[in-house]
Write an enzyme that holds these catalytic residues in place. Sequence first.
Site, mmCIF file in Angstrom:
data_model
loop_
_atom_site.group_PDB
_atom_site.id
_atom_site.type_symbol
_atom_site.label_atom_id
_atom_site.label_comp_id
_atom_site.label_asym_id
_atom_site.label_seq_id
_atom_site.Cartn_x
_atom_site.Cartn_y
_atom_site.Cartn_z
ATOM 1 N N GLY A 172 0.997 -1.132 0.033
ATOM 2 C CA GLY A 172 -0.119 0.008 0.016
ATOM 3 C C GLY A 172 0.987 1.479 -0.044
ATOM 4 C CG ASP A 173 2.790 2.320 3.705
ATOM 5 O OD1 ASP A 173 2.558 3.991 3.523
ATOM 6 O OD2 ASP A 173 3.220 1.968 4.320
ATOM 7 C CG LEU A 174 6.441 -0.018 -1.318
ATOM 8 C CD1 LEU A 174 6.986 -1.518 -1.346
ATOM 9 C CD2 LEU A 174 7.693 0.337 -1.607
ATOM 10 N N GLY A 177 3.056 5.842 -3.403
ATOM 11 C CA GLY A 177 4.227 6.297 -3.483
ATOM 12 C C GLY A 177 3.879 6.173 -5.183
#
Length: 390
Positions: A172-174, A177
Amino acid sequence: MSAPLEDIVVIDLSRALAGPHAAMMLGDMGARVIKVESPGTGDDTRGWGPPFVGPDDEPISTYFLAANRNKESITLDLKSDDGRDVLTKLVQRGDVLVENFRPGVLDRLGFSAERLHELNPRLVLLSISGFGHDGPQGGRAGYDQIAQGESGLMSVTGPDADTPQRVGVPIGDLLAGMYGAYGVVTALHERNTTGVGRVVRTSLLAALVGAHAFQGTAYTVAGHVGRAQGNHHPSLSPYGLFHCQDGDIQVACGSESLWRKLAEAFGIDPATPGMATNRERTVNRDQVTAALNAAFTAYPLAELLPRLAELGIPAGEVRTIDRVYDWDQTRSQGLVLDVDHPVLGHIELPGPPIRFDDNRYAGGRSEHDAPPTLDQHGASIRAWLDEPDA
Protein backbone atom coordinates in the site's frame (compact mmCIF):
# COMPACT_ATOMS: atom_id res chain seq x y z
CA MET A 1 24.20 13.11 -19.70
CA SER A 2 21.29 15.26 -18.54
CA ALA A 3 18.65 13.65 -16.36
CA PRO A 4 14.93 14.13 -17.14
CA LEU A 5 14.12 15.97 -13.89
CA GLU A 6 17.48 17.59 -13.17
CA ASP A 7 15.93 21.09 -13.11
CA ILE A 8 13.36 20.11 -10.45
CA VAL A 9 13.79 20.72 -6.71
CA VAL A 10 11.75 18.46 -4.43
CA ILE A 11 11.16 19.23 -0.75
CA ASP A 12 10.51 15.94 1.01
CA LEU A 13 8.67 16.51 4.29
CA SER A 14 7.43 12.94 4.40
CA ARG A 15 8.52 10.05 6.57
CA ALA A 16 8.13 6.28 6.78
CA LEU A 17 7.58 4.88 3.29
CA ALA A 18 4.81 6.17 0.98
CA GLY A 19 6.03 9.76 0.69
CA PRO A 20 9.74 8.94 0.82
CA HIS A 21 9.25 6.36 -1.94
CA ALA A 22 7.54 8.95 -4.15
CA ALA A 23 10.33 11.47 -3.53
CA MET A 24 12.97 8.82 -4.19
CA MET A 25 11.37 8.00 -7.54
CA LEU A 26 11.67 11.68 -8.50
CA GLY A 27 15.27 11.69 -7.27
CA ASP A 28 16.03 8.63 -9.38
CA MET A 29 15.02 10.68 -12.42
CA GLY A 30 17.46 13.45 -11.55
CA ALA A 31 15.48 15.78 -9.30
CA ARG A 32 17.30 17.40 -6.40
CA VAL A 33 15.49 15.99 -3.36
CA ILE A 34 15.94 17.78 -0.04
CA LYS A 35 14.69 15.63 2.82
CA VAL A 36 13.52 17.65 5.82
CA GLU A 37 13.83 15.66 9.06
CA SER A 38 13.16 16.20 12.74
CA PRO A 39 16.25 17.13 14.79
CA GLY A 40 17.72 14.32 16.84
CA THR A 41 15.66 11.44 15.50
CA GLY A 42 15.02 12.12 11.82
CA ASP A 43 12.69 10.00 9.73
CA ASP A 44 10.89 7.35 11.79
CA THR A 45 12.46 4.60 9.70
CA ARG A 46 15.96 5.50 10.90
CA GLY A 47 14.96 3.58 14.02
CA TRP A 48 13.16 0.69 12.33
CA GLY A 49 14.92 -2.63 12.63
CA PRO A 50 16.54 -5.05 12.88
CA PRO A 51 18.45 -5.38 10.74
CA PHE A 52 20.81 -2.52 11.47
CA VAL A 53 24.31 -2.24 10.01
CA GLY A 54 27.37 -0.19 10.81
CA PRO A 55 29.01 0.78 14.10
CA ASP A 56 27.18 0.27 17.39
CA ASP A 57 27.28 3.99 18.17
CA GLU A 58 25.82 4.92 14.77
CA PRO A 59 23.60 2.04 13.60
CA ILE A 60 22.05 2.43 10.17
CA SER A 61 18.59 1.04 9.49
CA THR A 62 18.37 -0.99 6.29
CA TYR A 63 14.70 0.00 6.15
CA PHE A 64 15.71 3.67 5.85
CA LEU A 65 18.22 2.78 3.15
CA ALA A 66 15.39 1.29 1.05
CA ALA A 67 13.50 4.56 0.51
CA ASN A 68 15.98 7.42 0.61
CA ARG A 69 18.66 7.15 -2.07
CA ASN A 70 19.47 10.25 -4.11
CA LYS A 71 18.46 12.68 -1.36
CA GLU A 72 20.03 15.38 0.80
CA SER A 73 19.15 15.69 4.49
CA ILE A 74 18.51 18.78 6.58
CA THR A 75 17.02 18.84 10.08
CA LEU A 76 14.42 21.49 10.89
CA ASP A 77 12.18 22.03 13.89
CA LEU A 78 9.05 23.18 12.10
CA LYS A 79 7.60 24.52 15.35
CA SER A 80 10.49 26.98 15.68
CA ASP A 81 10.95 30.32 13.94
CA ASP A 82 14.19 29.13 12.35
CA GLY A 83 12.62 25.93 11.05
CA ARG A 84 9.65 27.75 9.56
CA ASP A 85 11.92 30.38 8.03
CA VAL A 86 14.14 27.81 6.31
CA LEU A 87 11.12 25.85 5.08
CA THR A 88 9.63 29.06 3.70
CA LYS A 89 12.81 29.65 1.70
CA LEU A 90 12.78 26.06 0.47
CA VAL A 91 9.18 26.39 -0.68
CA GLN A 92 9.98 29.59 -2.53
CA ARG A 93 12.84 27.86 -4.31
CA GLY A 94 11.22 24.47 -4.83
CA ASP A 95 9.11 22.88 -7.53
CA VAL A 96 7.53 20.02 -5.60
CA LEU A 97 6.66 19.45 -1.94
CA VAL A 98 5.88 15.92 -0.70
CA GLU A 99 4.11 15.35 2.61
CA ASN A 100 2.28 12.49 4.28
CA PHE A 101 1.21 14.04 7.57
CA ARG A 102 -2.25 13.24 8.85
CA PRO A 103 -4.77 15.63 7.25
CA GLY A 104 -4.62 19.03 8.96
CA VAL A 105 -1.14 18.76 10.48
CA LEU A 106 0.61 20.87 7.86
CA ASP A 107 -2.14 23.49 8.17
CA ARG A 108 -1.52 23.75 11.93
CA LEU A 109 2.19 24.26 11.26
CA GLY A 110 1.29 27.30 9.17
CA PHE A 111 1.84 25.72 5.76
CA SER A 112 -1.62 25.03 4.38
CA ALA A 113 -1.96 24.43 0.65
CA GLU A 114 -3.20 28.00 0.29
CA ARG A 115 -0.19 29.39 2.14
CA LEU A 116 2.23 27.24 0.15
CA HIS A 117 0.81 28.56 -3.12
CA GLU A 118 0.99 32.13 -1.81
CA LEU A 119 4.70 31.56 -1.27
CA ASN A 120 5.16 29.83 -4.63
CA PRO A 121 2.26 29.65 -7.11
CA ARG A 122 4.25 27.18 -9.26
CA LEU A 123 4.66 24.65 -6.46
CA VAL A 124 3.24 21.15 -7.00
CA LEU A 125 2.11 19.71 -3.68
CA LEU A 126 1.87 15.94 -3.27
CA SER A 127 -0.16 14.99 -0.23
CA ILE A 128 -0.47 11.30 0.72
CA SER A 129 -2.85 10.13 3.44
CA GLY A 130 -4.06 6.83 4.80
CA PHE A 131 -7.70 6.81 3.76
CA GLY A 132 -8.18 10.06 1.85
CA HIS A 133 -8.23 13.72 2.82
CA ASP A 134 -12.00 13.96 3.18
CA GLY A 135 -14.99 11.68 3.57
CA PRO A 136 -16.33 10.15 6.80
CA GLN A 137 -12.96 8.59 7.73
CA GLY A 138 -10.60 11.02 6.06
CA GLY A 139 -8.67 11.81 9.23
CA ARG A 140 -7.60 8.24 10.01
CA ALA A 141 -3.92 7.51 10.37
CA GLY A 142 -2.52 5.35 7.60
CA TYR A 143 -0.60 2.16 8.25
CA ASP A 144 0.07 -0.27 5.45
CA GLN A 145 -1.20 -3.48 6.99
CA ILE A 146 -4.40 -1.83 8.21
CA ALA A 147 -4.96 -0.41 4.73
CA GLN A 148 -4.30 -3.82 3.16
CA GLY A 149 -7.12 -5.19 5.28
CA GLU A 150 -9.53 -2.30 4.83
CA SER A 151 -8.98 -2.20 1.06
CA GLY A 152 -9.95 -5.85 0.57
CA LEU A 153 -6.48 -6.87 -0.57
CA MET A 154 -5.98 -9.31 2.29
CA SER A 155 -9.30 -11.01 1.52
CA VAL A 156 -8.01 -12.09 -1.90
CA THR A 157 -4.51 -12.98 -0.65
CA GLY A 158 -3.61 -16.14 1.23
CA PRO A 159 -4.16 -19.90 1.07
CA ASP A 160 -7.95 -19.79 1.35
CA ALA A 161 -10.92 -17.58 2.15
CA ASP A 162 -10.59 -18.24 5.88
CA THR A 163 -6.94 -17.19 6.12
CA PRO A 164 -6.48 -13.56 5.00
CA GLN A 165 -2.83 -12.69 4.39
CA ARG A 166 -0.93 -9.47 3.98
CA VAL A 167 1.44 -9.05 1.05
CA GLY A 168 5.06 -9.64 2.10
CA VAL A 169 6.10 -6.04 1.38
CA PRO A 170 4.25 -2.82 2.37
CA ILE A 171 2.49 -2.73 -0.98
CA GLY A 172 0.00 0.00 0.00
CA ASP A 173 2.80 2.41 0.87
CA LEU A 174 4.74 1.53 -2.25
CA LEU A 175 1.77 1.87 -4.61
CA ALA A 176 0.72 5.16 -3.01
CA GLY A 177 4.24 6.45 -3.59
CA MET A 178 4.18 5.30 -7.21
CA TYR A 179 0.79 6.85 -7.92
CA GLY A 180 1.93 9.99 -6.13
CA ALA A 181 5.06 10.34 -8.26
CA TYR A 182 2.94 9.75 -11.38
CA GLY A 183 0.60 12.54 -10.28
CA VAL A 184 3.52 14.89 -9.63
CA VAL A 185 5.04 14.39 -13.08
CA THR A 186 1.60 14.97 -14.63
CA ALA A 187 1.15 18.20 -12.66
CA LEU A 188 4.65 19.39 -13.62
CA HIS A 189 3.80 18.82 -17.27
CA GLU A 190 0.54 20.74 -16.86
CA ARG A 191 2.47 23.58 -15.18
CA ASN A 192 4.39 24.09 -18.41
CA THR A 193 1.11 25.28 -19.93
CA THR A 194 -0.68 26.93 -17.01
CA GLY A 195 2.31 28.37 -15.15
CA VAL A 196 0.84 27.28 -11.81
CA GLY A 197 1.11 24.19 -9.66
CA ARG A 198 -1.67 22.20 -8.11
CA VAL A 199 -2.32 19.83 -5.23
CA VAL A 200 -2.01 16.12 -6.02
CA ARG A 201 -3.68 13.79 -3.52
CA THR A 202 -3.62 10.04 -3.11
CA SER A 203 -3.88 7.59 -0.23
CA LEU A 204 -3.03 4.05 0.76
CA LEU A 205 -6.71 3.16 0.36
CA ALA A 206 -6.90 4.71 -3.11
CA ALA A 207 -3.69 3.03 -4.25
CA LEU A 208 -4.82 -0.43 -3.13
CA VAL A 209 -8.33 -0.11 -4.55
CA GLY A 210 -6.71 1.17 -7.75
CA ALA A 211 -4.77 -2.09 -7.92
CA HIS A 212 -7.78 -4.39 -7.63
CA ALA A 213 -7.78 -4.96 -11.41
CA PHE A 214 -10.02 -7.91 -12.36
CA GLN A 215 -11.02 -8.45 -8.74
CA GLY A 216 -12.66 -5.02 -8.80
CA THR A 217 -14.64 -5.42 -11.99
CA ALA A 218 -15.64 -8.96 -10.99
CA TYR A 219 -17.69 -7.27 -8.26
CA THR A 220 -18.68 -3.92 -9.79
CA VAL A 221 -19.86 -5.49 -13.05
CA ALA A 222 -20.74 -9.10 -12.20
CA GLY A 223 -21.48 -8.91 -8.48
CA HIS A 224 -18.89 -11.61 -7.80
CA VAL A 225 -16.92 -11.27 -4.55
CA GLY A 226 -13.42 -12.65 -5.02
CA ARG A 227 -11.82 -14.75 -2.31
CA ALA A 228 -8.28 -15.93 -1.63
CA GLN A 229 -7.38 -19.06 -3.56
CA GLY A 230 -3.77 -19.55 -2.61
CA ASN A 231 -1.19 -19.71 -5.36
CA HIS A 232 -3.58 -20.36 -8.23
CA HIS A 233 -5.29 -17.83 -10.51
CA PRO A 234 -9.06 -17.49 -10.05
CA SER A 235 -9.76 -17.13 -13.78
CA LEU A 236 -7.06 -19.19 -15.50
CA SER A 237 -5.98 -22.81 -15.17
CA PRO A 238 -3.34 -24.12 -15.05
CA TYR A 239 -1.82 -20.92 -13.73
CA GLY A 240 -0.05 -21.18 -10.41
CA LEU A 241 2.34 -23.08 -8.17
CA PHE A 242 3.09 -26.77 -8.72
CA HIS A 243 5.48 -29.26 -7.17
CA CYS A 244 8.34 -31.08 -8.84
CA GLN A 245 10.90 -33.57 -7.57
CA ASP A 246 13.02 -31.13 -5.56
CA GLY A 247 11.00 -27.98 -5.16
CA ASP A 248 8.29 -25.72 -6.51
CA ILE A 249 7.67 -24.41 -10.00
CA GLN A 250 5.23 -21.87 -11.36
CA VAL A 251 3.44 -22.41 -14.66
CA ALA A 252 1.19 -20.01 -16.55
CA CYS A 253 -1.04 -21.29 -19.34
CA GLY A 254 -2.88 -18.32 -20.78
CA SER A 255 -4.33 -20.01 -23.86
CA GLU A 256 -5.82 -23.30 -25.02
CA SER A 257 -2.88 -23.92 -27.36
CA LEU A 258 -0.45 -23.70 -24.44
CA TRP A 259 -2.60 -26.10 -22.44
CA ARG A 260 -2.59 -28.65 -25.24
CA LYS A 261 1.20 -28.43 -25.59
CA LEU A 262 1.69 -28.79 -21.85
CA ALA A 263 -0.74 -31.67 -21.40
CA GLU A 264 0.46 -33.70 -24.38
CA ALA A 265 4.13 -33.28 -23.43
CA PHE A 266 3.47 -34.77 -19.99
CA GLY A 267 1.13 -37.57 -20.92
CA ILE A 268 -2.17 -35.89 -20.10
CA ASP A 269 -5.10 -35.97 -22.53
CA PRO A 270 -5.97 -32.26 -22.97
CA ALA A 271 -9.58 -33.23 -23.77
CA THR A 272 -10.08 -35.11 -20.50
CA PRO A 273 -13.60 -34.40 -19.17
CA GLY A 274 -13.39 -31.45 -16.80
CA MET A 275 -10.15 -30.18 -18.34
CA ALA A 276 -10.99 -29.52 -21.99
CA THR A 277 -11.50 -25.74 -21.71
CA ASN A 278 -10.17 -23.02 -19.44
CA ARG A 279 -13.62 -22.57 -17.94
CA GLU A 280 -13.79 -26.26 -17.05
CA ARG A 281 -10.25 -26.31 -15.75
CA THR A 282 -10.88 -23.32 -13.53
CA VAL A 283 -13.94 -25.00 -12.00
CA ASN A 284 -12.01 -28.27 -11.64
CA ARG A 285 -8.72 -26.75 -10.58
CA ASP A 286 -7.94 -29.47 -8.03
CA GLN A 287 -8.17 -32.10 -10.78
CA VAL A 288 -5.80 -30.17 -13.03
CA THR A 289 -3.37 -29.44 -10.21
CA ALA A 290 -3.25 -33.06 -9.14
CA ALA A 291 -2.58 -34.23 -12.70
CA LEU A 292 0.28 -31.79 -13.21
CA ASN A 293 1.82 -32.41 -9.79
CA ALA A 294 1.83 -36.14 -10.54
CA ALA A 295 3.54 -35.50 -13.88
CA PHE A 296 6.07 -32.98 -12.56
CA THR A 297 7.28 -35.05 -9.60
CA ALA A 298 9.26 -37.21 -12.03
CA TYR A 299 11.54 -34.25 -12.81
CA PRO A 300 14.00 -32.17 -10.82
CA LEU A 301 13.67 -28.43 -11.26
CA ALA A 302 16.89 -28.23 -13.31
CA GLU A 303 15.37 -30.53 -15.94
CA LEU A 304 11.77 -29.40 -15.80
CA LEU A 305 12.38 -25.70 -16.44
CA PRO A 306 14.40 -26.24 -19.65
CA ARG A 307 11.82 -28.70 -20.93
CA LEU A 308 8.98 -26.23 -20.37
CA ALA A 309 11.04 -23.51 -22.03
CA GLU A 310 11.52 -25.70 -25.11
CA LEU A 311 7.75 -26.15 -25.29
CA GLY A 312 7.17 -22.41 -25.01
CA ILE A 313 5.33 -22.78 -21.70
CA PRO A 314 5.85 -19.77 -19.39
CA ALA A 315 7.37 -21.10 -16.18
CA GLY A 316 9.73 -20.14 -13.41
CA GLU A 317 11.13 -21.13 -10.05
CA VAL A 318 10.42 -19.50 -6.70
CA ARG A 319 13.55 -17.63 -5.63
CA THR A 320 14.54 -16.45 -2.20
CA ILE A 321 15.53 -12.80 -1.90
CA ASP A 322 19.27 -13.56 -1.81
CA ARG A 323 19.07 -15.55 -5.02
CA VAL A 324 17.22 -12.70 -6.72
CA TYR A 325 20.00 -10.17 -6.01
CA ASP A 326 22.72 -12.66 -6.94
CA TRP A 327 20.97 -13.52 -10.22
CA ASP A 328 22.81 -12.28 -13.31
CA GLN A 329 19.50 -11.30 -14.93
CA THR A 330 18.66 -8.98 -12.03
CA ARG A 331 22.05 -7.33 -12.23
CA SER A 332 21.90 -7.01 -16.01
CA GLN A 333 18.83 -4.79 -15.61
CA GLY A 334 20.55 -2.24 -13.38
CA LEU A 335 18.54 -3.39 -10.37
CA VAL A 336 21.56 -3.39 -8.06
CA LEU A 337 23.37 -0.09 -7.48
CA ASP A 338 26.88 0.51 -6.15
CA VAL A 339 27.02 3.57 -3.88
CA ASP A 340 29.38 4.99 -1.27
CA HIS A 341 27.79 5.66 2.11
CA PRO A 342 29.46 8.14 4.50
CA VAL A 343 29.32 5.64 7.40
CA LEU A 344 29.06 2.22 5.76
CA GLY A 345 31.42 2.80 2.86
CA HIS A 346 30.75 0.86 -0.34
CA ILE A 347 27.31 -0.79 -0.31
CA GLU A 348 24.85 -2.22 -2.81
CA LEU A 349 21.25 -1.02 -2.96
CA PRO A 350 18.22 -2.19 -4.90
CA GLY A 351 17.99 0.01 -7.97
CA PRO A 352 15.12 1.84 -9.70
CA PRO A 353 12.96 -0.24 -12.06
CA ILE A 354 13.07 2.14 -15.05
CA ARG A 355 15.85 2.32 -17.63
CA PHE A 356 16.44 4.72 -20.51
CA ASP A 357 18.09 3.57 -23.72
CA ASP A 358 21.10 5.88 -23.38
CA ASN A 359 21.88 5.02 -19.77
CA ARG A 360 23.64 1.88 -18.60
CA TYR A 361 22.25 2.52 -15.11
CA ALA A 362 18.63 2.21 -14.04
CA GLY A 363 16.80 5.48 -13.46
CA GLY A 364 17.51 8.82 -15.08
CA ARG A 365 20.88 9.47 -13.45
CA SER A 366 24.33 8.45 -14.64
CA GLU A 367 25.29 7.98 -10.98
CA HIS A 368 23.31 7.43 -7.79
CA ASP A 369 23.91 8.68 -4.24
CA ALA A 370 23.59 6.72 -1.02
CA PRO A 371 20.84 7.67 1.44
CA PRO A 372 22.06 10.54 3.62
CA THR A 373 23.00 10.55 7.26
CA LEU A 374 20.87 12.80 9.46
CA ASP A 375 21.46 16.50 8.60
CA GLN A 376 24.36 15.52 6.36
CA HIS A 377 23.64 18.44 4.01
CA GLY A 378 22.13 20.92 6.47
CA ALA A 379 24.93 23.48 6.23
CA SER A 380 25.24 23.33 2.44
CA ILE A 381 21.47 23.66 1.95
CA ARG A 382 21.32 26.70 4.24
CA ALA A 383 24.23 28.27 2.37
CA TRP A 384 22.47 27.63 -0.95
CA LEU A 385 19.29 29.28 0.30
CA ASP A 386 21.27 32.34 1.41
CA GLU A 387 22.85 32.87 -1.98
CA PRO A 388 21.79 36.19 -3.57
CA ASP A 389 19.97 34.56 -6.48
CA ALA A 390 18.14 32.08 -4.24
